[in-house]
Design an enzyme around this catalytic site. Structure first.
Site, PDB file in Angstrom:
ATOM      1  N   THR A  22       1.215   2.113  -8.373  1.00  0.00           N
ATOM      2  CA  THR A  22       0.669   3.299  -9.042  1.00  0.00           C
ATOM      3  C   THR A  22       1.792   4.043  -9.768  1.00  0.00           C
ATOM      4  O   THR A  22       1.615   4.502 -10.899  1.00  0.00           O
ATOM      5  CB  THR A  22      -0.029   4.229  -8.034  1.00  0.00           C
ATOM      6  OG1 THR A  22      -0.993   3.465  -7.297  1.00  0.00           O
ATOM      7  CG2 THR A  22      -0.735   5.375  -8.734  1.00  0.00           C
ATOM      8  N   GLN A  53       3.757  -6.773   0.310  1.00  0.00           N
ATOM      9  CA  GLN A  53       3.316  -7.484   1.509  1.00  0.00           C
ATOM     10  C   GLN A  53       4.415  -8.421   2.002  1.00  0.00           C
ATOM     11  O   GLN A  53       5.257  -8.877   1.224  1.00  0.00           O
ATOM     12  CB  GLN A  53       2.033  -8.287   1.228  1.00  0.00           C
ATOM     13  CG  GLN A  53       0.752  -7.513   1.459  1.00  0.00           C
ATOM     14  CD  GLN A  53       0.470  -6.507   0.371  1.00  0.00           C
ATOM     15  OE1 GLN A  53       0.908  -6.681  -0.754  1.00  0.00           O
ATOM     16  NE2 GLN A  53      -0.267  -5.455   0.677  1.00  0.00           N
ATOM     17  N   ASP A  88       8.939  -4.048 -10.387  1.00  0.00           N
ATOM     18  CA  ASP A  88       8.013  -3.849  -9.267  1.00  0.00           C
ATOM     19  C   ASP A  88       7.696  -5.209  -8.664  1.00  0.00           C
ATOM     20  O   ASP A  88       7.391  -6.163  -9.384  1.00  0.00           O
ATOM     21  CB  ASP A  88       6.721  -3.180  -9.763  1.00  0.00           C
ATOM     22  CG  ASP A  88       5.709  -2.946  -8.638  1.00  0.00           C
ATOM     23  OD1 ASP A  88       6.129  -2.844  -7.472  1.00  0.00           O
ATOM     24  OD2 ASP A  88       4.506  -2.872  -8.931  1.00  0.00           O
ATOM     25  N   GLU A  93       0.807  -1.231   0.000  1.00  0.00           N
ATOM     26  CA  GLU A  93       0.000   0.000   0.000  1.00  0.00           C
ATOM     27  C   GLU A  93       0.837   1.277   0.000  1.00  0.00           C
ATOM     28  O   GLU A  93       0.350   2.353   0.338  1.00  0.00           O
ATOM     29  CB  GLU A  93      -0.969   0.040   1.191  1.00  0.00           C
ATOM     30  CG  GLU A  93      -1.888  -1.166   1.310  1.00  0.00           C
ATOM     31  CD  GLU A  93      -2.829  -1.318   0.126  1.00  0.00           C
ATOM     32  OE1 GLU A  93      -3.312  -0.303  -0.376  1.00  0.00           O
ATOM     33  OE2 GLU A  93      -3.068  -2.459  -0.289  1.00  0.00           O
ATOM     34  N   ARG A 103      -6.973  -0.754  -7.226  1.00  0.00           N
ATOM     35  CA  ARG A 103      -6.079  -1.401  -6.272  1.00  0.00           C
ATOM     36  C   ARG A 103      -6.010  -2.894  -6.536  1.00  0.00           C
ATOM     37  O   ARG A 103      -7.001  -3.605  -6.458  1.00  0.00           O
ATOM     38  CB  ARG A 103      -6.573  -1.181  -4.838  1.00  0.00           C
ATOM     39  CG  ARG A 103      -6.668   0.270  -4.410  1.00  0.00           C
ATOM     40  CD  ARG A 103      -5.419   0.750  -3.686  1.00  0.00           C
ATOM     41  NE  ARG A 103      -4.241   0.830  -4.524  1.00  0.00           N
ATOM     42  CZ  ARG A 103      -3.967   1.826  -5.348  1.00  0.00           C
ATOM     43  NH1 ARG A 103      -4.778   2.824  -5.486  1.00  0.00           N
ATOM     44  NH2 ARG A 103      -2.861   1.811  -6.045  1.00  0.00           N
TER      45      ARG A 103
END
Length: 392
Positions: free
Chosen positions: A62, A231, A227, A57, A199
């Site tokens: 993005t 988590q 990327d 997050e 998301r």
């Protein structure tokens, strides 16, 4: 007899000739393969490897999508359409989190009726919560949108949304609720803005090759950006990417100082980011690697600082407000920036002081800002390359 011998000799010569031709063709093919391998190897040497790291997050994905939009061809119609189910899922998941959260808060705060849904919306809430718990979500329809909007506008849900930091409510909630009608249209195709807000937890590794100057390799450096999932259970996949990295781009969502992890609700997100940044800095393979720290989600941070004290986070407990408005936002930001700077230098030994370290204020959803930031990153890395080559 003599004729037979001559004939056999002729056949033998033909076979030898064909054999020589075949051998020549094979040699030519082998040489061409070798030439291509050599060209690709040379090309690979000129590609700068960038690793995008950060906790879940943090906005990494993005940023990744922005790079695709800014420095590649963007998303074609098929790719845009593939996000429809993701966006609809985001809507259902959000409304379920808020509905279930309101129920929990009503139970935990005895005597408080502000988290009690209106009688008319209780049945709607139960229905939408059930849909949000499924593995397969239905496509948004006009009828479902009307139900979602009724629930969203319920005072109990708005009270719950105000405490979204405690409930893992995604940042995209407001945006998608404001655009519900459009999202449910029969011929709906997600816009670029929709895709940026969508998301999806990154699993595995995704990569993209780009040049901040242009597609023409002569016009600037060529980068390959990786990327990986942020988590905890995804981080074991990072290690094999650590070799040969030109720069680490580490994303830290500074707005999350009052939030907990999705995978561990007892762990503050900023504290997790702090520990993760320390761990990455200590990796031996990064001794000469440049570090670009993106202090991300500044747009959310500047709104939150006015309402939620920065010192609710253990790491920022010594923070003292000095003003209000924009001046206070800047003061709070500089405090956070200094904390990360101190953390960096505490974890860098004397022989690593020459590696590049830069901090950038970012908002992953702001395309102009992301473009400007990557131009600065590109300039920094090019100067570094020139310096190492003895040209500066």
């Amino acid at each position: 007899m003599l004729d037979t011998v001559v004939q056999n000799m002729g056949l033998l010569c033909c076979r030898q000739k064909r054999g020589n031709q075949a051998t020549t063709e094979e040699n030519d093919k082998a040489a061409e393969i070798e030439r291509r391998i050599e060209q690709e190897t040379k090309a690979e040497k000129h590609i700068q490897k960038l690793l995008l790291l950060g906790a879940g997050e943090s906005g990494k994905s993005t940023i990744f999508k922005q790079i695709k939009l800014l420095f590649q061809t963007g998303f074609d119609e098929r790719e845009l359409q593939s996000y429809t189910s993701v966006i609809h899922a985001n809507v259902y998941q959000t409304i379920k989190i808020l509905h279930d959260g309101a129920k929990e808060l009503a139970l935990s705060e005895a005597g408080s009726s502000k988290y009690e849904l209106s009688v008319d919306n209780k049945e709607i809430g139960d229905k939408l919560s059930e849909i949000g718990g499924r593995l397969d979500y239905p496509r948004l329809t006009e009828e479902l949108v009307q139900d979602i909007l009724k629930l969203w506008r319920d005072p109990a849900i708005q009270e719950t949304y105000a405490r979204g930091n405690e409930l893992q409510v995604p940042d995209c909630a407001d945006y998608f609720m404001e655009n519900l009608q459009r999202l449910s249209e029969e011929n709906y195709i997600p816009t670029k803005e929709d895709v940026l807000h969508a998301r999806v937890r990154t699993t595995g590794v995704v990569e993209i090759q780009f040049s901040p100057v242009g597609e023409n390799k002569k016009s600037g450096e060529v980068y390959r950006l990786y990327d990986v999932g942020g988590q905890r259970n995804e981080r074991r996949k990072w290690i094999h990417l650590f070799d040969g990295v030109t720069a680490v781009i580490f994303c830290a969502a500074i707005s999350e100082y009052d939030q907990t992890l999705f995978e561990d609700e007892n762990k503050n997100r900023i504290m997790e980011t702090k520990e993760l940044f320390e761990w990455v800095l200590k990796q031996k393979c990064f001794e000469k690697t440049s570090f670009m720290l993106f202090l991300n989600k500044f747009d959310i941070f500047e709104k939150k600082v006015a309402k939620v004290p920065l010192n609710v986070c253990e790491w920022f407990k010594d923070y003292q407000p000095v003003s209000t408005g924009k001046q206070e936002v800047e003061h709070a930001y500089e405090f956070v920036k200094k904390k990360f700077e101190e953390l960096y230098y505490q974890n860098v030994t004397c022989d690593h002081q020459d590696r590049v370290f830069k901090i950038y204020r970012t908002t992953a959803l702001d395309q102009k800002l992301v473009k400007k930031t990557f131009k600065l990153v590109d300039e920094t890395l090019r100067r570094r390359n020139l310096f190492e080559a003895g040209l500066l």
